[in-house]
Write an enzyme that holds these catalytic residues in place. Sequence first.
Site, PDB file in Angstrom:
ATOM      1  N   ALA A 131       0.832  -1.192   0.080  1.00 42.69           N
ATOM      2  CA  ALA A 131      -0.025   0.001   0.200  1.00 42.69           C
ATOM      3  C   ALA A 131       0.947   1.242  -0.116  1.00 42.69           C
ATOM      4  O   ALA A 131       0.295   2.397  -0.299  1.00 42.69           O
ATOM      5  CB  ALA A 131      -1.139   0.123   1.219  1.00 42.69           C
ATOM      6  N   GLU A 179      10.446  -4.010  13.342  1.00 43.15           N
ATOM      7  CA  GLU A 179       9.086  -4.635  13.633  1.00 43.15           C
ATOM      8  C   GLU A 179       7.704  -3.510  13.179  1.00 43.15           C
ATOM      9  O   GLU A 179       8.216  -2.137  13.043  1.00 43.15           O
ATOM     10  CB  GLU A 179       8.667  -4.746  15.133  1.00 43.15           C
ATOM     11  CG  GLU A 179       9.046  -3.811  15.983  1.00 43.15           C
ATOM     12  CD  GLU A 179      10.373  -3.283  16.115  1.00 43.15           C
ATOM     13  OE1 GLU A 179      11.399  -3.795  15.554  1.00 43.15           O
ATOM     14  OE2 GLU A 179      10.483  -2.440  17.291  1.00 43.15           O
ATOM     15  N   TYR A 194      10.847   3.264  -0.299  1.00 42.09           N
ATOM     16  CA  TYR A 194      10.258   2.070  -0.258  1.00 42.09           C
ATOM     17  C   TYR A 194       9.101   1.726  -1.407  1.00 42.09           C
ATOM     18  O   TYR A 194       9.020   0.731  -1.938  1.00 42.09           O
ATOM     19  CB  TYR A 194       9.933   1.426   1.240  1.00 42.09           C
ATOM     20  CG  TYR A 194       9.207   0.247   1.473  1.00 42.09           C
ATOM     21  CD1 TYR A 194       9.728  -0.848   1.294  1.00 42.09           C
ATOM     22  CD2 TYR A 194       7.836   0.350   1.596  1.00 42.09           C
ATOM     23  CE1 TYR A 194       9.002  -2.101   1.619  1.00 42.09           C
ATOM     24  CE2 TYR A 194       7.164  -0.773   1.859  1.00 42.09           C
ATOM     25  CZ  TYR A 194       7.661  -2.089   1.636  1.00 42.09           C
ATOM     26  OH  TYR A 194       6.988  -3.077   2.108  1.00 42.09           O
TER      27      TYR A 194
HETATM   28  P1  NAD Z   1      10.371  -9.786   6.269  1.00 42.47           P
HETATM   29  O1  NAD Z   1      11.123  -8.710   6.193  1.00 42.47           O
HETATM   30  O2  NAD Z   1      10.032 -10.512   7.326  1.00 42.47           O
HETATM   31  O3  NAD Z   1      10.669 -10.802   4.975  1.00 42.47           O
HETATM   32  C1  NAD Z   1      11.441 -10.274   3.947  1.00 42.47           C
HETATM   33  C2  NAD Z   1      12.619 -11.367   3.788  1.00 42.47           C
HETATM   34  O4  NAD Z   1      13.408 -10.957   2.750  1.00 42.47           O
HETATM   35  C3  NAD Z   1      13.619 -11.431   4.950  1.00 42.47           C
HETATM   36  O5  NAD Z   1      13.452 -12.737   5.752  1.00 42.47           O
HETATM   37  C4  NAD Z   1      14.735 -11.054   4.304  1.00 42.47           C
HETATM   38  O6  NAD Z   1      15.820 -11.602   4.976  1.00 42.47           O
HETATM   39  C5  NAD Z   1      14.623 -11.463   2.902  1.00 42.47           C
HETATM   40  N1  NAD Z   1      15.713 -10.745   2.098  1.00 42.47           N
HETATM   41  C6  NAD Z   1      15.962  -9.351   2.060  1.00 42.47           C
HETATM   42  N2  NAD Z   1      16.965  -9.343   1.215  1.00 42.47           N
HETATM   43  C7  NAD Z   1      17.424 -10.242   0.632  1.00 42.47           C
HETATM   44  C8  NAD Z   1      18.116 -10.699  -0.149  1.00 42.47           C
HETATM   45  N3  NAD Z   1      19.289  -9.813  -0.703  1.00 42.47           N
HETATM   46  N4  NAD Z   1      18.278 -12.013  -0.624  1.00 42.47           N
HETATM   47  C9  NAD Z   1      17.410 -13.184  -0.074  1.00 42.47           C
HETATM   48  N5  NAD Z   1      16.495 -12.713   1.023  1.00 42.47           N
HETATM   49  C10 NAD Z   1      16.320 -11.455   1.246  1.00 42.47           C
HETATM   50  O7  NAD Z   1       9.056  -8.975   5.597  1.00 42.47           O
HETATM   51  P2  NAD Z   1       7.447  -9.537   5.257  1.00 42.47           P
HETATM   52  O8  NAD Z   1       6.640  -8.716   6.323  1.00 42.47           O
HETATM   53  O9  NAD Z   1       7.517 -11.004   5.352  1.00 42.47           O
HETATM   54  O10 NAD Z   1       7.125  -9.009   3.747  1.00 42.47           O
HETATM   55  C11 NAD Z   1       7.123 -10.000   2.767  1.00 42.47           C
HETATM   56  C12 NAD Z   1       6.799  -8.748   1.472  1.00 42.47           C
HETATM   57  O11 NAD Z   1       5.770  -8.218   1.718  1.00 42.47           O
HETATM   58  C13 NAD Z   1       8.181  -7.867   1.335  1.00 42.47           C
HETATM   59  O12 NAD Z   1       8.323  -7.755  -0.042  1.00 42.47           O
HETATM   60  C14 NAD Z   1       7.282  -6.745   1.908  1.00 42.47           C
HETATM   61  O13 NAD Z   1       7.725  -5.422   1.133  1.00 42.47           O
HETATM   62  C15 NAD Z   1       5.846  -6.961   1.456  1.00 42.47           C
HETATM   63  N6  NAD Z   1       4.792  -6.193   2.323  1.00 42.47           N
HETATM   64  C16 NAD Z   1       4.894  -6.618   3.559  1.00 42.47           C
HETATM   65  C17 NAD Z   1       3.762  -5.865   4.223  1.00 42.47           C
HETATM   66  C18 NAD Z   1       3.622  -6.142   5.843  1.00 42.47           C
HETATM   67  O14 NAD Z   1       2.788  -5.407   6.459  1.00 42.47           O
HETATM   68  N7  NAD Z   1       4.282  -7.354   6.326  1.00 42.47           N
HETATM   69  C19 NAD Z   1       2.983  -4.700   3.962  1.00 42.47           C
HETATM   70  C20 NAD Z   1       3.474  -4.394   2.510  1.00 42.47           C
HETATM   71  C21 NAD Z   1       4.296  -5.308   1.669  1.00 42.47           C
END
Ligand code: NAD
Length: 316
Positions: free
Chosen positions: A118, A190, A148
């Site tokens: 979002a 977080e 971002y």
């Molecule tokens: P998260 O940070 O827990 O998971 C992302 C993972 O990507 C991490 O484990 C990290 O180690 C891994 N990562 C980062 N760089 C890397 C690299 N170079 N090589 C391999 N792995 C790598 O985040 P999440 O909450 O699980 O989010 C997952 C996806 O959803 C992300 O793309 C995030 O932008 C998107 N997103 C999440 C939310 C939310 O509220 N959690 C909201 C909007 C979008």
Amino acid sequence: MKKALVCGAGGFIGSHLVKRLKKEGYFVRGVDLKYPEFSKTEADEFIKGDLRNLSIVDVCVDGVDEVYQLAADMGGADYIFTGEHDSDVMHNSAMINLNIVDSMKRHGVKKVFYSSSACMYPEDHQLEVDVPALREDMAYPGNPDSEYGWEKLFSERLYLAYSKNYEFNVRIARFHNIFGPEGTYQGGREKAPAALCRKVIKSDGEIKVYGDGQQTRSFLYIDECIEGIRRLMESDCVEPLNLGSDEVISINDFAQMIIDISKKEVVIKNIDVPQLGVRGRNSDNTMIKEKLGWSPMQSLRVGIEKTYEWIRSRYE
Ligand code: NAD
């Protein structure tokens, strides 16, 4: 047996998605810089590797039917909105996505889910606490309030360009604040739900809440998010879809909900910080209801009770 690659399988949403795909009978290969923090991965294969490195991406993509791309350099407000990590966020996440499309093209893998956010919506629609919920068609003209968000907008377009030029089967969800058990709850990356739960658990009478607390958001429980991802992947919907809750709440009311759940005597102290994000944000779910028949099944209260309990158990 279908073979899926989950990028970001050591992260919050990725590790939950691996569990779901295993339940559905997939062969799952996970990749991440790190293993999941809070439970053992259920992936059949787990590659600990850096997706900024194309040769690693090639190893991961080889032989799979579907790619779920959830890896990103991301975090909560303290990571994304201070400006200190902007170049890393843009470089690292863009590099991951560029490598993935390139590798998929060369390996003939054509089906991909991309996790947008979002945060890609223009700031202009989010300047007041009671703004209308964000509809998918409000995305342009682009003006996200963070780097971002700009990277997410760029990568949405990257996947869509590959779908146009190379017939990729692309599915894109714009997540709105996903929360739940096994999400990061300390250390600076977080998000608000986990941070508020931790603050209440550790509080001896007062918690600090960012801003004046009137800013509004909606929050989606992890199980609902995973269900939405799977439905989207199985659908023929090629447009990016919101995947969020439309139960909007102010941050102070949300903090109070968590205090009520804790049954502790805690007061809220609002503090002025620069990393606030937009003033109001909610998800318009008209399109996802229409296309996938999906809408959240449980209330925010039920989801945050489960999350609070999980974070509390971490401190026992
Ligand atoms: P998260 O940070 O827990 O998971 C992302 C993972 O990507 C991490 O484990 C990290 O180690 C891994 N990562 C980062 N760089 C890397 C690299 N170079 N090589 C391999 N792995 C790598 O985040 P999440 O909450 O699980 O989010 C997952 C996806 O959803 C992300 O793309 C995030 O932008 C998107 N997103 C999440 C939310 C939310 O509220 N959690 C909201 C909007 C979008």
